[in-house]
Design a protein around this motif. Structure first.
Motif, PDB file in Angstrom:
ATOM      1  N   TRP A 405       0.827  -1.198   0.000  1.00  0.00           N
ATOM      2  CA  TRP A 405       0.000   0.000   0.000  1.00  0.00           C
ATOM      3  C   TRP A 405       0.866   1.254   0.000  1.00  0.00           C
ATOM      4  CZ3 TRP A 405      -5.157   0.263  -0.721  1.00  0.00           C
ATOM      5  CH2 TRP A 405      -5.878  -0.928  -0.590  1.00  0.00           C
ATOM      6  N   SER A 406       0.477   2.206  -0.820  1.00  0.00           N
ATOM      7  CA  SER A 406       1.193   3.469  -0.912  1.00  0.00           C
ATOM      8  C   SER A 406       0.208   4.590  -1.211  1.00  0.00           C
ATOM      9  CB  SER A 406       2.277   3.412  -2.001  1.00  0.00           C
ATOM     10  OG  SER A 406       1.689   3.211  -3.273  1.00  0.00           O
ATOM     11  N   VAL A 407       0.638   5.820  -0.935  1.00  0.00           N
ATOM     12  CA  VAL A 407      -0.205   6.984  -1.169  1.00  0.00           C
ATOM     13  C   VAL A 407       0.646   8.071  -1.815  1.00  0.00           C
ATOM     14  CG1 VAL A 407       0.219   8.008   1.101  1.00  0.00           C
ATOM     15  CG2 VAL A 407      -1.898   8.550  -0.134  1.00  0.00           C
ATOM     16  N   SER A 408       0.016   8.863  -2.677  1.00  0.00           N
ATOM     17  CA  SER A 408       0.685   9.964  -3.357  1.00  0.00           C
ATOM     18  C   SER A 408      -0.217  11.190  -3.302  1.00  0.00           C
ATOM     19  CB  SER A 408       0.992   9.591  -4.813  1.00  0.00           C
ATOM     20  OG  SER A 408       1.516  10.698  -5.518  1.00  0.00           O
ATOM     21  N   LEU A 409       0.334  12.284  -2.802  1.00  0.00           N
ATOM     22  CA  LEU A 409      -0.377  13.558  -2.741  1.00  0.00           C
ATOM     23  C   LEU A 409       0.440  14.574  -3.522  1.00  0.00           C
ATOM     24  CD1 LEU A 409      -2.621  15.418  -1.623  1.00  0.00           C
ATOM     25  CD2 LEU A 409      -1.174  15.784   0.394  1.00  0.00           C
ATOM     26  N   LYS A 410      -0.189  15.202  -4.533  1.00  0.00           N
ATOM     27  CA  LYS A 410       0.514  16.136  -5.397  1.00  0.00           C
ATOM     28  C   LYS A 410      -0.285  17.435  -5.546  1.00  0.00           C
ATOM     29  CE  LYS A 410       2.649  12.508  -8.234  1.00  0.00           C
ATOM     30  NZ  LYS A 410       2.799  11.979  -9.615  1.00  0.00           N
ATOM     31  N   TYR A 411       0.478  18.515  -5.661  1.00  0.00           N
ATOM     32  CA  TYR A 411      -0.122  19.825  -5.925  1.00  0.00           C
ATOM     33  C   TYR A 411       0.664  20.497  -7.045  1.00  0.00           C
ATOM     34  CZ  TYR A 411      -0.733  24.868  -5.560  1.00  0.00           C
ATOM     35  OH  TYR A 411      -0.939  26.210  -5.852  1.00  0.00           O
ATOM     36  N   MET A 412      -0.051  21.118  -7.982  1.00  0.00           N
ATOM     37  CA  MET A 412       0.590  21.836  -9.079  1.00  0.00           C
ATOM     38  C   MET A 412      -0.018  23.222  -9.230  1.00  0.00           C
ATOM     39  SD  MET A 412       0.441  21.381 -13.196  1.00  0.00           S
ATOM     40  CE  MET A 412      -1.165  22.184 -13.118  1.00  0.00           C
ATOM     41  N   HIS A 413       0.855  24.194  -9.441  1.00  0.00           N
ATOM     42  CA  HIS A 413       0.424  25.541  -9.799  1.00  0.00           C
ATOM     43  C   HIS A 413       1.041  25.878 -11.138  1.00  0.00           C
ATOM     44  CE1 HIS A 413      -0.582  29.792  -9.554  1.00  0.00           C
ATOM     45  NE2 HIS A 413       0.679  30.078  -9.864  1.00  0.00           N
ATOM     46  N   ASN A 414       0.211  26.296 -12.084  1.00  0.00           N
ATOM     47  CA  ASN A 414       0.663  26.650 -13.428  1.00  0.00           C
ATOM     48  C   ASN A 414       0.171  28.060 -13.750  1.00  0.00           C
ATOM     49  OD1 ASN A 414       1.728  26.355 -16.088  1.00  0.00           O
ATOM     50  ND2 ASN A 414      -0.335  25.923 -16.826  1.00  0.00           N
ATOM     51  N   ASP A 415       1.127  28.948 -13.976  1.00  0.00           N
ATOM     52  CA  ASP A 415       0.809  30.326 -14.366  1.00  0.00           C
ATOM     53  C   ASP A 415       1.309  30.503 -15.791  1.00  0.00           C
ATOM     54  OD1 ASP A 415       0.413  32.997 -14.746  1.00  0.00           O
ATOM     55  OD2 ASP A 415       1.548  33.657 -12.990  1.00  0.00           O
ATOM     56  N   ALA A 416       0.383  30.490 -16.739  1.00  0.00           N
ATOM     57  CA  ALA A 416       0.722  30.600 -18.160  1.00  0.00           C
ATOM     58  C   ALA A 416       0.320  31.993 -18.639  1.00  0.00           C
ATOM     59  CB  ALA A 416      -0.003  29.527 -18.964  1.00  0.00           C
ATOM     60  N   ASN A 417       1.314  32.806 -18.915  1.00  0.00           N
ATOM     61  CA  ASN A 417       1.073  34.200 -19.258  1.00  0.00           C
ATOM     62  C   ASN A 417       1.492  34.446 -20.704  1.00  0.00           C
ATOM     63  OD1 ASN A 417       0.563  36.915 -19.202  1.00  0.00           O
ATOM     64  ND2 ASN A 417       2.314  37.453 -17.914  1.00  0.00           N
ATOM     65  N   ASN A 418       0.570  34.972 -21.483  1.00  0.00           N
ATOM     66  CA  ASN A 418       0.831  35.341 -22.874  1.00  0.00           C
ATOM     67  C   ASN A 418       0.664  36.864 -22.970  1.00  0.00           C
ATOM     68  OD1 ASN A 418      -0.914  34.652 -26.014  1.00  0.00           O
ATOM     69  ND2 ASN A 418       1.122  35.429 -25.672  1.00  0.00           N
ATOM     70  N   PRO A 419       1.715  37.640 -22.588  1.00  0.00           N
ATOM     71  CA  PRO A 419       1.533  39.093 -22.450  1.00  0.00           C
ATOM     72  C   PRO A 419       1.238  39.818 -23.746  1.00  0.00           C
ATOM     73  CG  PRO A 419       3.843  38.488 -22.224  1.00  0.00           C
ATOM     74  CD  PRO A 419       3.066  37.206 -22.242  1.00  0.00           C
TER      75      PRO A 419
END
Length: 821
Positions: A405-419
């Motif tokens: 048994w195993s567990v995985s907790l992930k968080y992602m932040h993506n800031d995609a800027n097309n100025p």
């Protein structure tokens, strides 16, 4: 005793089984020597591995459970005798095997006197290195396992879906640089492209367009395929490998297009120091420099790092195209809190500026009805530009409760800027090219956009056995929160220019705005069951809630400000049944449903409900040449509902009424023909047939979706092969060929596309300089300088005066140098 089939029996069995299942006759070949079997076992608890070895070999194992507690077995892939397989499974475990008789084996701790350690250490290390080198040669172009289709490390031979893996060696042989695109690789897997790589990767899987990719399992996308200006393409400098799932993927990853998905897996830290510096130069003033470093930051190797840095500058092969610049850095830090727990921080920060992503407009001469004769390099108008800023953070906590048994907790932040971006092309609108010698109207689009995504993913994976059935369970949930904002303006034809001597267009004020906020909640469950007689059953489902609020203001289209709210909850099932009668042969059936990304807004500003899909798939998988080579055949029937058909009244907008049924097959061959000769080959046939639709101009490109016709803009057939061969004296040579049939024409089109064939080649020489392995490599793309269109839209069919398309790049040469530190 293990069953050993005679060559005659093997040939008859294969031909009979495959002809009846999928009408495929595989000629007989030497799969195994006397007393050997082809094994394909994943990393798992040692007890589970011994249980599978018992089923394969007939050997009975006697051991104390305490001796096997918390021990894992290595992956076992290849052709071995039962004794060899057992030795490899026990390697590094501190256990030994003693045969009580020819069938019963006792597993117990192995005594290792210090004197034996000292005398045997050197030959053991030498043998291990030789084994690693041989395994590296066997797996340079293929991987036996993948996780994208199931989110568990599953052998491809036991995965009831079509999955293909592109390892790092293929990327190196292709000569990928930091500004290369996914399309440069995936074309060898039968994936088509529009050739628009700056603003995003526009890919066709099984006849359907997709703009979303997976980044380490997280969905990276724009709000709608119709306005894909936020994210930019994949940064290839930080790619370790690609896993490509053909068919629906939204059961595990949420709203994606049904034809397929690419999971971009980035480079991760290693315990031992390794570094590589690469530099190069090419045609169009291309030049680049990069470094890849990894290792441990402390003595006990509990703190690991990886750092990728790359920069590339180049000109444009278009006469009036912009220069491009790509630069980025990707740090990764992994803290092994304990042998069972690891915390990982990963960042990716990239800036890109280009502009070669625009589809070009080629005027139609009204006197002849044919495109004005002009060199492809002169078809792009000046002033095009695209700027992107990609800022990503990923945090991952992985913990093993025990070997099962195993567990995985992930968080992602993506800031995609097309100025800022500007797209301009000539000969737009119905006036076309009649304004005088060389004079043609311009279409100019100016804008900026930004998308922020926060996503969390929790996966619990376990292995249990009930009633003699081995279960691999996956319980998961994910949450996505996205905010997208767009400001843009357009000028339809009020500006004109001399097509053969164009001038810079004037800027356009931002008058149109669009904002979309999106929240998605989902829970999913999956059970992979290993049944008796080598049957495998996969059952899964996803329950998802979508809450989307869109606000638009398109005064340039005559549309007033409007608000739209879309809410829905739905359940999607998935089923897979696989039979593996021999270690080298699998057949399967799968069924999956899919929910796509948003279709955007209609003319009134209301959200068009997402597209839904259903797919049936039959397949055969086989390994050859002692497991070095794989052959996969898949037949699919994929129907997409509520597809965004063009609004026949309001040009540039969609309505959600289309239905397209795509049927076809894919044949993939991948791996090593010999220890020196690798190959990747694919033939794909997909015929997307329109069941329901309407004529008109869609938002992405002029498009006509008419019932009873093939979906326009798609090449039904593609063939590609890429190969490499190691010569004596450290030389390697190779190359490839891509062929695509003519695209399906639009309703009423006066111009037809043509099939094309593009060849590429490379040569590499490896030597040692000052103790460092150094590789000098030459890549030549489009060797014969083929002139071809990757995508074409016949605007004439809708009263326009131009052919709109994306030219494939001409011959390009790159010379690179890689030095291992």
């Amino acid at each position: 005793m293990p069953y050993t089939a005679t060559p005659a029996r093997r040939s008859h069995f294969r031909q009979t089984l495959l002809a009846s299942a999928l009408m495929l006759a595989l000629s007989a070949t030497a799969h195994a020597g006397e007393g050997t079997h082809s094994y394909n076992l994943p990393v798992q608890s040692l007890a589970q591995a011994l249980e599978q070895l018992h089923k394969e070999s007939g050997l009975d194992f006697v051991y104390s459970p305490n001796d096997l507690a918390n021990l894992k077995s290595p992956a076992l892939n290849g052709q071995f005798t039962a004794q060899e397989a057992l030795r490899l499974l026990l390697s590094g475990s501190g256990l030994q095997a003693e045969f009580v008789n020819e069938r019963v084996v006792a597993i117990k701790p192995a005594p290792v006197p210090p004197s034996v350690k000292e005398t045997e250490m050197t030959p053991i290390e030498v043998k291990a290195r030789r084994d690693e080198d041989a395994e590296a040669a066997r797996t340079a172009y293929r991987r036996p396992n993948a996780s994208t289709a199931t989110k568990t490390d599953t052998p491809l031979m036991q995965t009831p879906m079509s999955v293909e893996v592109v390892p790092q060696q293929i990327l190196k042989d292709l000569g990928m640089t930091s500004s290369s695109s996914l399309a440069d690789v995936l074309t060898y897997l039968g994936v088509q492209t529009l050739g628009i790589k700056d603003s995003g990767d526009f890919l066709f899987f099984r006849g359907f367009l997709s703009t979303a990719t997976l980044w380490n399992g997280f969905r990276i996308e724009d709000v709608t395929p119709s306005i894909n200006y936020a994210n930019g393409g994949v940064w290839m400098a930080n790619v370790d490998r690609l896993e490509v799932l053909k068919g629906p993927s939204s059961i595990l990853y949420g709203r994606t297009e049904p034809g397929g998905a690419v999971n971009v897996l980035t480079k991760q830290p290693q315990q031992d120091f390794h570094g590589e510096v690469n530099a190069g130069a090419g045609s169009q003033s291309d030049r680049w420099l990069g470094a890849d470093l990894t290792g441990a930051l402390n003595a006990d190797k509990t703190l690991l790092y990886r750092l990728n840095i790359a920069r590339e500058d180049s000109g444009s092969w278009f006469s009036y195209g912009p220069k491009s610049k790509s630069e980025g850095i990707a740090p990764v830090l992994e803290w092994k809190i304990s042998p069972q727990t690891a915390l990982t921080f990963e960042g990716q920060y990239r800036r890109y500026e280009g502009g070669d992503n625009v589809q070009q407009g080629i005027p139609i001469d009204p006197a002849t009805g044919q495109p004005v004769p002009v060199e492809p390099k002169d078809t792009m108008m000046p002033g095009n530009i695209s700027q992107f800023r990609q800022n990503r953070i990923l945090l991952a906590l992985n913990h093993e409760f025990n070997p099962d048994w195993s567990v995985s907790l992930k968080y992602m932040h993506n800031d995609a800027n097309n100025p800022y971006y500007r797209n301009s092309y000539a000969a737009c609108g119905p006036s076309g090219f009649p304004l005088g010698p060389g004079q043609t109207p311009l279409c100019v689009y100016d804008g900026k956009s930004r998308q922020k995504t926060d996503a969390t993913m929790l996966d619990l994976t376990g292995h249990v056995t009930t009633l003699g059935i081995q279960h691999t369970l996956l319980l998961g949930m994910d949450y996505y929160r996205k905010q997208f904002n767009l400001a843009a303006g357009n000028d339809f034809g009020s500006q004109t220019t001399d097509y053969l001597n164009p001038t810079l267009p004037a800027s356009v004020p931002f008058t149109d705005t669009w904002s979309v906020s999106n929240r998605e909640y989902a829970a999913y469950v999956q059970d992979q069951m290993a049944l008796s007689n080598n049957w495998h059953l996969l059952l899964g489902g996803r329950y998802q809630t979508i809450n989307e609020h869109a606000r638009s203001n398109f005064p340039s289209f005559g549309s007033p400000p409007d608000d739209s709210v879309y809410k829905n909850s739905l359940f999607q099932p998935r089923l897979g049944l696989l039979w593996q009668p021999r270690p080298w042969l699998s057949t399967y059936y799968s069924y999956a449903e899919n929910i796509g990304s948003s279709n955007g807004l209609d003319f009134t500003g209301k959200s068009i409900e997402p597209e839904l899909s259903k797919q049936h798939e039959l397949g055969v998988k086989s390994t050859w040449l002692e497991g070095r080579l794989t052959l996969n055949l898949a037949l699919f029937d994929l129907t997409k509902y509520n597809i965004a058909a063009a609004d026949p009244i309001h040009a540039g907008f969609n309505i959600g009424l289309g239905e397209v049924k795509s049927t076809g097959y894919e044949l993939n061959i991948q791996g090593a023909l010999t220890d020196a000769w690798n190959v990747l080959a694919n033939y794909s046939h997909a015929r997307p047939r329109v069941v329901a639709g309407a004529s008109g101009a869609a938002a992405l490109q002029p498009q006509s979706i008419v019932a009873g016709q093939d979906l326009p803009g798609v090449a039904n057939d593609t063939f590609a092969v890429w190969t490499s061969y190691k010569l004596p004296d450290n030389w390697k040579v190779g190359g490839g060929v891509n062929w695509a049939s003519a695209q399906n024409s639009y309703d009423g089109a006066t111009l037809k596309t043509k099939s094309y064939t593009v060849a590429s080649a490379f040569a590499a020489y490896e030597t040692r300089l000052s103790g460092h392995t150094t590789t000098l490599q030459l890549n030549v793309d489009n060797v014969f300088n083929e002139r071809y269109l990757l995508g074409q839209s016949d605007d004439v069919a809708f009263g326009g005066g131009s052919l709109i398309g994306s030219w494939g790049a001409p011959r390009q040469i790159r010379l690179s140098l890689r030095v291992a530190l």
